[in-house]
Design a protein around this motif. Structure first.
Motif, PDB file in Angstrom:
ATOM      1  N   VAL A 183       0.849  -1.186   0.000  1.00  0.00           N
ATOM      2  CA  VAL A 183       0.000   0.000   0.000  1.00  0.00           C
ATOM      3  C   VAL A 183       0.880   1.229   0.000  1.00  0.00           C
ATOM      4  N   PHE A 184       0.590   2.145  -0.907  1.00  0.00           N
ATOM      5  CA  PHE A 184       1.316   3.405  -1.009  1.00  0.00           C
ATOM      6  C   PHE A 184       0.369   4.523  -0.601  1.00  0.00           C
ATOM      7  N   VAL A 185       0.855   5.431   0.247  1.00  0.00           N
ATOM      8  CA  VAL A 185       0.061   6.547   0.755  1.00  0.00           C
ATOM      9  C   VAL A 185       0.735   7.841   0.316  1.00  0.00           C
ATOM     10  N   LEU A 186      -0.018   8.707  -0.325  1.00  0.00           N
ATOM     11  CA  LEU A 186       0.501   9.991  -0.785  1.00  0.00           C
ATOM     12  C   LEU A 186       0.470  10.978   0.376  1.00  0.00           C
ATOM     13  N   ALA A 187       1.634  11.490   0.760  1.00  0.00           N
ATOM     14  CA  ALA A 187       1.752  12.350   1.949  1.00  0.00           C
ATOM     15  C   ALA A 187       1.392  13.806   1.686  1.00  0.00           C
TER      16      ALA A 187
END
Length: 64
Positions: free
Chosen positions: A59-63
């Motif tokens: 899972v990639f989360v855009l900060a």
């Protein structure tokens, strides 16, 4: 010159910024020899700013 390469898919959650776009999994910093084919993830188009890799489930989360 020594270059450090992270193991591919070593974690299941990664925080990325807009500077990392376009986003791909595995990322350029990961070793490819023990991973899956590179796939580009449209995280900037996701309403919740999150995207999962269809191969490994990371899972990639855009900060920002």
């Amino acid at each position: 010159m020594s270059q450090t390469t992270a193991s591919a898919n070593a974690e299941k959650r990664y925080t990325v910024s807009r500077a990392d776009l376009p986003l791909s999994c595995p990322t350029p910093e990961m070793a490819l020899w023990n991973s899956h084919p590179r796939v580009y993830l449209p995280i900037d188009k996701e309403a919740n700013g999150q995207c999962a890799c269809p191969y490994c489930g990371a899972v990639f989360v855009l900060a920002d």
